[in-house]
Each structure stands twice: as C-alpha cells, then as structure tokens.
Design an enzyme around this catalytic site. Structure first.
Site, short mmCIF file in Angstrom:
data_model
loop_
_atom_site.label_atom_id
_atom_site.label_comp_id
_atom_site.label_asym_id
_atom_site.label_seq_id
_atom_site.Cartn_x
_atom_site.Cartn_y
_atom_site.Cartn_z
CG PHE A 127 -1.95 1.10 1.20
CD1 PHE A 127 -3.09 0.92 0.46
CD2 PHE A 127 -1.59 2.24 1.91
CE1 PHE A 127 -4.10 2.16 0.46
CE2 PHE A 127 -2.54 3.30 1.88
CZ PHE A 127 -3.76 3.33 1.27
CG ASP A 199 0.93 -1.77 7.79
OD1 ASP A 199 -0.17 -2.01 8.14
OD2 ASP A 199 1.26 -0.45 6.95
CE1 TYR A 224 -8.71 3.13 7.16
CE2 TYR A 224 -7.61 4.58 8.70
CZ TYR A 224 -7.62 4.04 7.48
OH TYR A 224 -6.63 4.15 6.85
CE LYS A 225 -7.17 -0.19 5.80
NZ LYS A 225 -5.64 0.15 5.22
NE ARG A 373 -9.45 -3.49 -1.66
CZ ARG A 373 -8.98 -2.77 -0.81
NH1 ARG A 373 -7.75 -3.28 -0.18
NH2 ARG A 373 -9.57 -1.55 -0.04
C1 LIG Z 1 -4.89 1.20 4.86
C2 LIG Z 1 -3.57 1.27 5.02
C3 LIG Z 1 -2.81 2.37 5.38
C4 LIG Z 1 -3.59 3.49 5.76
O1 LIG Z 1 -2.73 4.74 6.00
P1 LIG Z 1 -3.59 6.01 6.59
O2 LIG Z 1 -2.44 6.86 7.24
O3 LIG Z 1 -4.49 5.75 7.48
O4 LIG Z 1 -3.88 6.79 5.56
C5 LIG Z 1 -1.47 2.34 5.43
N1 LIG Z 1 -0.82 1.15 5.05
C6 LIG Z 1 -1.35 -0.12 4.84
C7 LIG Z 1 -0.75 -1.11 4.39
C8 LIG Z 1 -2.95 -0.05 4.87
O5 LIG Z 1 -3.51 -1.07 4.30
#
Ligand SMILES: *Cc1c(COP(=O)(O)O)cnc(C)c1O
Length: 414
Positions: A127, A199, A224-225, A373
């Site tokens: 990501f 992560d 938030y997920k 997804r």
């Molecule tokens: C959802 C996600 C993020 C989100 O980062 P924000 O700082 O909350 O925008 C970061 N890294 C990964 C791998 C994610 O899946």
C-alpha cells in the site's frame, strides 16, 4: 463435488458460533457489506458513545475531562485492549495518529538501532503510503539510505542479509490478500541483525497475531478496517518493551516527554510506550475506536479465523461455480494459510463491475488497474450474504448491466 446452494449457506449460518456478533453492528438492511477491509461497519453503540463524550464529558466536565474521564491516558488504555488482539503486553501499544505517521516514527526509531546500516527492505507493491513515507524519511535523512523493494515471500527473504538495517512489511497485502509468514521473516531479519517492523493494517482484528511470540520489534496498523473504529479513527503503534526509551522516534512532541506537565525546556524521552506519542489526541475519534476494539478483544481469534477462511473458501468456490464463464481470475492465494480475510480477483471490466455491484447493493471495492476486492469480515457477514453477493454478480455478468454508462464513470474514491 456437489454444487453449493443457498440452503447450504443458511445451514452454515445456523451452525455459526460467532453469529450473534452481527447484532452489535448497524448495517443497511438490503446491502451486503464486503468493504469491511477498507472501512469497518458501525457498532450500534457508536452514537451513544459520541453523545457521552460530547455532551456528558466535553459539554459538562470541560477541561476536567482530561483527568476525570481518562482522556489524558486514553491512547494507552485503548492500546492495552488492542494489545490483547495482537499478542502484545500491556504497555506496549498506543492508539494514536494516522498509520502513515506511525510508519514514519517506527522506521526512524528502528534506524536508530542500526546506525551503521543503510538498507531498508520493503515490498514494492505495498500500500503506497508506507513506501511514500519511507521515501520521505530517506530524503529527510540526506539520501544516505537505500530502499530495497522486493516482491513475493521468497524475494523478500532473499533480500534480507547482513547489510540490512530495517525490514518493514505489511502482513496481509492490501490488494491480493496474501498473508506473509511473520515468524519466518522476523527470524531471518533478526538473524541478520536487522530490525523488524510489521504493518498490521489488513491483519489486525482479522486473524490471530502473536507479535511477542514472533519477537517483533515494532508494529503499526489502522483501527478503521477490521477493528471497526470509525472513519479515520487513529492508528496504533507497538514498540517492544526492550526498545522503549531506547529506540527514539523523531516526532518528539510533549506527549512523548518523560514529564509533559513539567514543561521543561529540553526534551527527555518517556521511558515507556508514551515515547511513541507526539501530541494531543483527537479524543472524539479515539474514544469512538474503543467500541470496535472492545468487540475484537472479546472475540475468540481462532474462531474468527476459521469463519473468515470458511467464508473466503465459499466465495472462491461460488464464483467458480456460478460465474466460471465470465473470465474472473483469482488473485488471492488459494491456500488457507497464505491468505488474510479478503478475496481479490481481476477482470478487465473490474471497475464497472464493482460499480454495478454497488448499484445492486453489494459493496466491494476496486483497486487499479483491474482488481475487484471483497472483504470477508466474520464479525458481521453471514454465509448467506456470500451466496447472495455472488448471485447478484452472476446477474450483472449475464445481463451485462456493468456496460451501462452510469457504471463507467470514474469516482475519486474507488
Ligand atoms: C489502509 C492502509 C494504510 C492507511 O494509512 P493511513 O495513514 O490511515 O491513510 C496504510 N498502510 C497500509 C498497508 C494500509 O493497508
């Protein structure tokens, strides 16, 4: 193998030990929500929590709330609850800031433990925010470090050697849903004298994690997920006890100071998890995140995992059975031990198909260039929902409704 029917799925729901958790969430009646891997559903208690914090706390106790309602230590209080879901101890986790900001903090902190090494191993297809943030940090540090982008579990293992300072990886890939072997990779990382950063954005709250059993150094993730913390709810940071007060992060705001209310002129780091904080927390979002995290802390992680895998198996089987002729290609690994809690497939008309699905009440999402997804969130999704989602997909493909102009307009958020 005998064809699966809707009746069979209803049967699976009857046997589901986690079924009652669905009652704790508020979901639109006719929609099937398969984007819980992107934005978790709303716990029913969310509204009363907002009222409590706004009216009873802020509106009534005002500044006293920092003490009497525990606002000042809320990051740590909620962090301790979240810790139980990732195999961390109390005092090793805080809920604070955005994931991207926490990525910055932990990679920087990890680099201080390995000052003579300059390589940071990451996954190129990760990501983007993690990688972008690492690039920003490298630039800030004078371009003396090198980001090494690897792909596939073997490629990652091969990239880790005695010249590497930090290995920062996302356990479940945001797009493909592939699960990395945290234990094996962390072991190799530490054998080579490097520091491990994980992560957990797509694994926290979705599957059993044991950070301390894997001897992980640092971890971050969002709430938030799968934790259903609310839109933009603060992220979390794990720092192993052995590094606290030693591996310092650079956003040294007053909340990370040893004595914030001493208002000393010079910085002194807190000798505990507080060093991972920076400044005043967004109390409303933070307080709201506690409801979803509480739910995750109560659920049996093994049972959650079993249901999640059974649901994704069912989804994969049903797409093959009902939509086999329409050219979907499975991207997510078929092996249960190699996938998280989502199923991704590719299709050249993926964007329009996802839009048509949303139009029919099935909320999945799309990731460029061609990935559909589907988050399978065992806390509130039923097996029959999986059946109904695939049934609607079949109709869309048979009738080619996705070709309609309205489903081919690009929106900012896909
Ligand atoms: C959802 C996600 C993020 C989100 O980062 P924000 O700082 O909350 O925008 C970061 N890294 C990964 C791998 C994610 O899946």
């Amino acid at each position: 193998m005998q064809a699966i029917n809707r009746e069979y799925c209803l049967q699976l729901d009857k046997q589901d030990q986690l079924a009652s958790f669905r009652n704790e969430f508020s979901l639109p009646e006719h929609d099937i929500y398969m984007s819980g891997n992107s934005l978790g559903a709303m716990p029913k208690k969310a509204m009363s929590k907002v009222e409590e914090v706004v009216l009873d706390q802020w509106g009534t106790s005002l500044i006293k709330s920092w003490n009497i309602h525990g606002w000042f230590t809320l990051s740590q209080t909620i962090g301790d609850k979240l810790a139980t879901t990732i195999g961390a101890d109390a005092g090793e986790v805080v809920v604070t800031d955005a994931t991207g900001i926490n990525v910055f903090k932990v990679i920087a902190a990890a680099l201080t433990l390995n000052p003579d090494r300059k390589k940071i191993v990451m996954e190129g297809s990760n990501f983007p925010t993690d990688n972008y943030t690492a690039q920003g940090l490298v630039k800030l540090l004078g371009n003396k470090h090198e980001l090494v982008f690897a792909e596939t579990e073997q490629g990652i293992l091969d990239a880790i050697d005695d010249s590497v300072a930090v290995v920062c990886l996302t356990q479940v890939h945001y797009k493909t849903g592939r699960l990395l072997n945290m234990k094996a990779i962390t072991e190799k990382t530490q054998q080579c004298g490097a520091i491990s950063v994980w992560d957990l954005c797509h694994s926290g709250g979705a599957l059993p994690i044991d950070l301390n059993a894997c001897n992980v150094d640092f971890a971050i993730g969002c709430t938030y997920k799968y934790y259903n913390g609310g839109p933009g709810s603060p992220a979390f940071v794990f720092c192993a006890k052995r590094h606290q007060g030693k591996a310092l992060q650079p956003l040294t705001g007053w909340y990370s100071h040893a004595a914030p209310f001493a208002f000393e002129q010079d910085y002194r780091p807190a000798n505990n998890i507080n060093q991972m904080l920076s400044g005043t927390q967004a109390i409303l979002s933070l307080a709201l995140s506690e409801i979803g995290i509480d739910i995750s802390a109560r659920v049996d992680a093994q049972a959650l995992r079993e249901k999640s895998l059974n649901m994704s198996d069912l989804f994969i089987q049903l797409v093959a059975q009902e939509c086999g002729e329409f050219g979907f290609k499975l991207i997510t690994p078929k092996e249960r031990e190699r996938r998280g809690s989502q199923v991704a497939m590719s299709h050249e008309d993926g964007y329009a198909i996802v839009q048509a699905l949303i139009g029919s009440g099935v909320m999945g999402d799309f990731r460029a260039p061609d990935t559909l997804r589907f988050g399978l969130t065992p806390l509130y999704l039923r097996f029959v929902d999986v059946w109904d989602a695939v049934a609607r997909l079949k109709v869309i493909m048979q009738e080619q409704t996705y070709k309609q102009a309205e489903f081919n307009q690009k929106h900012a958020v896909t």
